[in-house]
Design an enzyme around this catalytic site. Structure first.
Site, PDB file in Angstrom:
ATOM      1  N   ASN A 173       0.816  -1.132   0.111  1.00 57.88           N
ATOM      2  CA  ASN A 173      -0.014   0.017  -0.076  1.00 57.88           C
ATOM      3  C   ASN A 173       0.682   1.445  -0.124  1.00 57.88           C
ATOM      4  OD1 ASN A 173      -0.497   1.976   2.544  1.00 57.88           O
ATOM      5  ND2 ASN A 173       0.344  -0.012   3.445  1.00 57.88           N
ATOM      6  N   PHE A 183      -2.185   8.105   4.294  1.00 58.28           N
ATOM      7  CA  PHE A 183      -2.829   8.539   5.469  1.00 58.28           C
ATOM      8  C   PHE A 183      -4.173   9.247   4.943  1.00 58.28           C
ATOM      9  CE2 PHE A 183       0.968   9.472   8.571  1.00 58.28           C
ATOM     10  CZ  PHE A 183       0.973   8.019   9.020  1.00 58.28           C
ATOM     11  N   SER A 194       5.457   4.923   8.954  1.00 56.18           N
ATOM     12  CA  SER A 194       4.724   4.996   7.800  1.00 56.18           C
ATOM     13  C   SER A 194       5.884   5.312   6.490  1.00 56.18           C
ATOM     14  CB  SER A 194       3.463   5.421   7.265  1.00 56.18           C
ATOM     15  OG  SER A 194       2.944   5.418   5.994  1.00 56.18           O
ATOM     16  N   ASN A 215       4.981   6.136   3.558  1.00 56.73           N
ATOM     17  CA  ASN A 215       4.060   6.822   2.409  1.00 56.73           C
ATOM     18  C   ASN A 215       3.724   8.386   2.749  1.00 56.73           C
ATOM     19  OD1 ASN A 215       3.889   4.266   1.110  1.00 56.73           O
ATOM     20  ND2 ASN A 215       2.267   3.830   2.509  1.00 56.73           N
ATOM     21  N   THR A 216       4.543   8.779   3.990  1.00 51.32           N
ATOM     22  CA  THR A 216       4.416  10.270   4.149  1.00 51.32           C
ATOM     23  C   THR A 216       5.926  10.828   4.150  1.00 51.32           C
ATOM     24  OG1 THR A 216       2.404  10.137   5.472  1.00 51.32           O
ATOM     25  CG2 THR A 216       3.805  12.011   5.863  1.00 51.32           C
ATOM     26  N   LYS A 220       5.045   3.357  17.134  1.00 51.67           N
ATOM     27  CA  LYS A 220       5.260   2.227  15.671  1.00 51.67           C
ATOM     28  C   LYS A 220       6.544   2.614  15.211  1.00 51.67           C
ATOM     29  CE  LYS A 220       2.105  -0.417  12.650  1.00 51.67           C
ATOM     30  NZ  LYS A 220       0.757  -0.492  12.161  1.00 51.67           N
ATOM     31  N   ASN A 264       5.870  -1.759  11.540  1.00 52.85           N
ATOM     32  CA  ASN A 264       4.944  -1.024  10.386  1.00 52.85           C
ATOM     33  C   ASN A 264       5.394  -2.042   9.211  1.00 52.85           C
ATOM     34  OD1 ASN A 264       3.512   0.782   9.071  1.00 52.85           O
ATOM     35  ND2 ASN A 264       4.167   2.225  10.331  1.00 52.85           N
TER      36      ASN A 264
END
Length: 353
Positions: free
Chosen positions: A111, A115, A179, A181-182, A214, A243
């Site tokens: 993915n 967010f 994450s 993805n940020t 996390k 994560n």
């Protein structure tokens, strides 16, 4: 009812993954496949940690219920705890689609959602509703997973403010600093930045629920020790290991293996377990640990607890197996306990260390 829901999974998997996820949330919100009463857990599966009792060690990881819409239905399916989020200060649409990929041959997901969520205002209102009237609370511990917006973020301002909005409604809080993805988010894991962030939180909140961090599975051996010590010194009560990963194992078979984003599911299992074991040795019982990543069987749950975890979380296996996953995991765990002559699952914590 959960058997009916799980039997529909082959049809659901024919849908686009993100569309299937939206459908799952809508179905849960309408009570489709939800038992009238929460199944009773064997007391042997109960865990006490973070100052509270968990009826079993299996939690729903963040990312499934980003907007805190289906916490009660998830609890009624049999989760021992549920975590909502990741939520950000302002609503944001996330990254362009497609951004969610099933790697069926690998029992994995990639993915790069970014967010996507409705923001803290609506999130906090839903959490508040859980506390209105008898029977509204899910009946198991609830966590809020907090993140920052892609644009205009000031972490030392945003995380304390997010905590202010949720701390009266949840049993624990998670800072998502990992994450992939940020942009720039993972830099907050570094010991120096983490110390500053936890200092800002401590200054803003004399009291709050237990705070967990996390971590990413892609941390180097040299990074882990300073991060663990910074977390403990800064007042964190726990760590979630781990994560999603940016790594791509060479044996991935799916045509989506080269897609950008975080990889979760079976290919993450060995790395997540290894990192948990390393962190548990460093922590040495000082704070709680939650194992996450590639957990598919009761033996996987037991392995994480033996490696030092107090609790575990699942997501990708739930996406593949549906609600039938939970009773199966519990049966398998109980069988192992019985065969090994272990009285409670908590007795196994750290047995392999």
């Amino acid at each position: 009812m959960t058997d009916i829901t799980s039997s529909l999974l082959p049809l659901v998997r024919k849908l686009d993954p993100e569309q299937a996820h939206r459908l799952a949330i809508e179905a849960l919100s309408l009570g489709v496949g939800i038992p009238v009463a929460r199944p009773k857990d064997d007391p042997a599966l109960a865990v006490r940690t973070l100052g509270m009792r968990f009826p079993n060690p299996i939690g729903m990881a963040a990312g499934f219920d980003k907007d805190a819409r289906v916490l009660r239905p998830l609890a009624r399916l049999g989760f021992g705890f549920v975590e909502a989020g990741t939520v950000t200060p302002r609503p944001q649409p996330g990254n362009p689609q497609p951004r969610l990929f099933r790697l069926d041959e690998d029992r994995a997901v990639i993915n790069r959602m970014g967010f996507n969520n409705q923001g803290i205002d609506r999130f906090a209102v839903r959490l508040a509703h859980l506390h209105r009237g008898k029977g509204f609370h899910p009946g198991v511990p609830v966590g809020a997973n907090l993140g920052i917006n892609k644009v205009g973020a000031v972490p030392e301002r945003d995380y304390p403010d997010l905590i202010r909005r949720v701390k009266h409604y949840v049993d624990y809080i998670v800072l998502n600093l990992s994450s992939p993805n940020t942009p720039g988010l993972r830099a907050l894991q570094g010991a120096e930045r983490l110390t500053e962030l936890l200092g800002a939180i401590s200054a803003a909140h004399a009291t709050r629920p237990p705070l967990l961090i996390k971590l990413a599975p892609d941390l180097s051996e040299d990074e882990i020790g300073p991060i663990v010590e910074a977390a403990i010194a800064g007042g964190a009560q726990g760590l979630i290991i781990s994560n999603t990963t940016l790594a791509r194992p060479a044996d991935l078979k799916s045509r989506f293996a080269s897609e950008a984003g975080g990889l979760s599911g079976r290919p993450l299992k060995s790395r997540a377990l290894s990192l948990l074991r390393d962190v548990a040795r460093l922590v040495n019982g000082r704070i709680a640990l939650i194992g996450c990543g590639g957990i598919e069987t009761g033996a996987d749950v037991i392995a994480r607890i033996c490696a030092g975890a107090d609790l575990v979380q699942v997501y990708t296996a739930f996406a593949y197996d549906g609600p039938a996953l939970l009773p199966r995991l519990k049966r398998e765990m109980q069988t192992i306990l019985c065969e090994e002559g272990i009285e409670t699952i908590a007795d196994l914590k750290g047995a392999d260390l």
